[in-house]
Design a protein around this motif. Sequence first.
Motif, PDB file in Angstrom:
ATOM      1  N   THR A   1       1.054  -1.086  -0.216  1.00 43.71           N
ATOM      2  CA  THR A   1       0.021   0.030   0.174  1.00 43.71           C
ATOM      3  C   THR A   1       0.807   1.307   0.124  1.00 43.71           C
ATOM      4  O   THR A   1       1.786   1.344   0.808  1.00 43.71           O
ATOM      5  N   LEU A   2       0.699   2.308  -0.977  1.00 43.64           N
ATOM      6  CA  LEU A   2       1.405   3.393  -0.938  1.00 43.64           C
ATOM      7  C   LEU A   2       0.683   4.447  -0.263  1.00 43.64           C
ATOM      8  O   LEU A   2      -0.682   4.563  -0.306  1.00 43.64           O
ATOM      9  N   GLN A   3       1.531   5.463   0.458  1.00 45.96           N
ATOM     10  CA  GLN A   3       1.034   6.278   1.328  1.00 45.96           C
ATOM     11  C   GLN A   3       1.681   7.693   0.773  1.00 45.96           C
ATOM     12  O   GLN A   3       2.859   7.598   1.348  1.00 45.96           O
ATOM     13  N   SER A   4       0.988   8.750   0.493  1.00 50.38           N
ATOM     14  CA  SER A   4       1.665   9.910   0.187  1.00 50.38           C
ATOM     15  C   SER A   4       1.524  10.977   1.636  1.00 50.38           C
ATOM     16  O   SER A   4       0.528  11.028   2.089  1.00 50.38           O
ATOM     17  N   PRO A   5       2.463  11.720   1.542  1.00 48.60           N
ATOM     18  CA  PRO A   5       2.402  12.629   2.861  1.00 48.60           C
ATOM     19  C   PRO A   5       1.656  13.946   2.584  1.00 48.60           C
ATOM     20  O   PRO A   5       1.637  14.275   1.331  1.00 48.60           O
ATOM     21  N   SER A   6       1.147  14.397   3.555  1.00 45.58           N
ATOM     22  CA  SER A   6       0.248  15.648   3.360  1.00 45.58           C
ATOM     23  C   SER A   6       0.418  16.672   4.970  1.00 45.58           C
ATOM     24  O   SER A   6       0.610  15.983   5.712  1.00 45.58           O
ATOM     25  N   THR A   7       0.326  17.718   4.514  1.00 42.93           N
ATOM     26  CA  THR A   7       0.303  18.764   5.706  1.00 42.93           C
ATOM     27  C   THR A   7      -1.013  19.335   5.959  1.00 42.93           C
ATOM     28  O   THR A   7      -1.655  19.802   4.567  1.00 42.93           O
ATOM     29  N   SER A   8      -1.509  19.722   6.725  1.00 46.38           N
ATOM     30  CA  SER A   8      -2.612  20.761   6.960  1.00 46.38           C
ATOM     31  C   SER A   8      -2.293  21.609   8.135  1.00 46.38           C
ATOM     32  O   SER A   8      -1.615  21.241   9.405  1.00 46.38           O
ATOM     33  N   ALA A   9      -3.001  22.832   8.316  1.00 46.54           N
ATOM     34  CA  ALA A   9      -2.976  23.708   9.331  1.00 46.54           C
ATOM     35  C   ALA A   9      -4.242  23.578  10.203  1.00 46.54           C
ATOM     36  O   ALA A   9      -5.408  23.538   9.644  1.00 46.54           O
ATOM     37  N   ASP A  10      -4.049  23.548  11.633  1.00 43.26           N
ATOM     38  CA  ASP A  10      -5.273  23.456  12.235  1.00 43.26           C
ATOM     39  C   ASP A  10      -5.467  24.851  12.630  1.00 43.26           C
ATOM     40  O   ASP A  10      -5.084  25.902  12.159  1.00 43.26           O
ATOM     41  N   ALA A  11      -6.541  25.139  13.520  1.00 45.01           N
ATOM     42  CA  ALA A  11      -7.100  26.486  13.987  1.00 45.01           C
ATOM     43  C   ALA A  11      -5.894  27.378  14.373  1.00 45.01           C
ATOM     44  O   ALA A  11      -6.346  28.633  14.088  1.00 45.01           O
ATOM     45  N   THR A  12      -5.226  26.918  14.950  1.00 44.54           N
ATOM     46  CA  THR A  12      -3.965  27.818  15.599  1.00 44.54           C
ATOM     47  C   THR A  12      -2.821  28.016  14.635  1.00 44.54           C
ATOM     48  O   THR A  12      -1.916  28.685  15.022  1.00 44.54           O
ATOM     49  N   GLY A  13      -2.988  27.523  13.308  1.00 46.64           N
ATOM     50  CA  GLY A  13      -1.615  27.593  12.596  1.00 46.64           C
ATOM     51  C   GLY A  13      -0.814  26.296  12.599  1.00 46.64           C
ATOM     52  O   GLY A  13       0.329  26.578  11.896  1.00 46.64           O
ATOM     53  N   GLN A  14      -0.828  25.587  13.561  1.00 40.85           N
ATOM     54  CA  GLN A  14       0.044  24.427  13.796  1.00 40.85           C
ATOM     55  C   GLN A  14      -0.052  23.437  12.596  1.00 40.85           C
ATOM     56  O   GLN A  14      -1.226  23.029  12.259  1.00 40.85           O
ATOM     57  N   LEU A  15       1.140  23.027  12.131  1.00 39.25           N
ATOM     58  CA  LEU A  15       0.982  22.051  11.126  1.00 39.25           C
ATOM     59  C   LEU A  15       1.073  20.766  11.492  1.00 39.25           C
ATOM     60  O   LEU A  15       1.578  20.228  12.501  1.00 39.25           O
ATOM     61  N   SER A  16       0.109  19.954  10.785  1.00 38.12           N
ATOM     62  CA  SER A  16      -0.173  18.680  11.260  1.00 38.12           C
ATOM     63  C   SER A  16       0.047  17.793  10.075  1.00 38.12           C
ATOM     64  O   SER A  16      -0.115  18.054   8.899  1.00 38.12           O
ATOM     65  N   PHE A  17       1.031  16.685  10.148  1.00 34.13           N
ATOM     66  CA  PHE A  17       1.556  15.820   8.904  1.00 34.13           C
ATOM     67  C   PHE A  17       0.359  14.331   9.166  1.00 34.13           C
ATOM     68  O   PHE A  17       0.496  13.992  10.179  1.00 34.13           O
ATOM     69  N   SER A  18       0.238  14.108   7.894  1.00 31.57           N
ATOM     70  CA  SER A  18      -0.704  12.806   7.991  1.00 31.57           C
ATOM     71  C   SER A  18      -0.200  12.145   6.700  1.00 31.57           C
ATOM     72  O   SER A  18       0.420  12.650   5.673  1.00 31.57           O
ATOM     73  N   TYR A  19      -0.583  11.072   6.474  1.00 31.99           N
ATOM     74  CA  TYR A  19      -0.522  10.164   5.071  1.00 31.99           C
ATOM     75  C   TYR A  19      -1.701   9.764   4.522  1.00 31.99           C
ATOM     76  O   TYR A  19      -2.776   9.466   5.273  1.00 31.99           O
ATOM     77  N   SER A  20      -2.018   9.850   3.339  1.00 32.99           N
ATOM     78  CA  SER A  20      -3.058   9.356   2.353  1.00 32.99           C
ATOM     79  C   SER A  20      -2.814   8.080   1.619  1.00 32.99           C
ATOM     80  O   SER A  20      -1.556   8.185   1.124  1.00 32.99           O
ATOM     81  N   SER A  21      -3.777   7.200   1.796  1.00 29.49           N
ATOM     82  CA  SER A  21      -3.381   6.204   1.099  1.00 29.49           C
ATOM     83  C   SER A  21      -3.588   6.416  -0.586  1.00 29.49           C
ATOM     84  O   SER A  21      -4.661   6.900  -0.866  1.00 29.49           O
TER      85      SER A  21
END
Length: 106
Positions: free
Chosen positions: A11-31
Motif C-alpha cells: 500500500t502506497l501512502q503519500s504525505p500531506s500537511t494541514s494547518a489547524d485553527a491555531t496555525g500548527q502544522l499537522s502531518f498525515s498520510y493518505s492511501s
Amino acid sequence: MRLGSLASKVTLQSPSTSADATGQLSFSYSSEGMHWAHVEQAGSSATWAEGIDQLNTYSIVMHYDPSISIAKGWRILHDSKTLEVQTVNFDTQSRQWVELVALVIT
C-alpha cells in the motif's frame, strides 16, 4: 523483470500537511491504493551512535504508473512493516518499472 515476479501486495501512502485553527502544522498520510510489487531486503547496516541497532533497507519494484508521483518521504506498507521511501529510480528507457529504495521505520 517479469509480471509473475510482482507477488507482494503493498500500500502506497503519500504525505500531506494541514494547518489547524491555531496555525500548527499537522502531518498525515493518505492511501494511494494497493499495488503489486517485488519486495526484497537489500541489506542491513551496523549500529549507529544514536542507538539505532539495525537499519533495514528494502528494494521495491513495481509497474510505472504516470498517475502516481512517488517521491522521497512516501510510505509503503508491506506485511507488518512501514517503510519510508528514500530513493525513486524510474526505468527511463522503457518506462515500465519504478524501483523504490526504502527504510523500515516501524
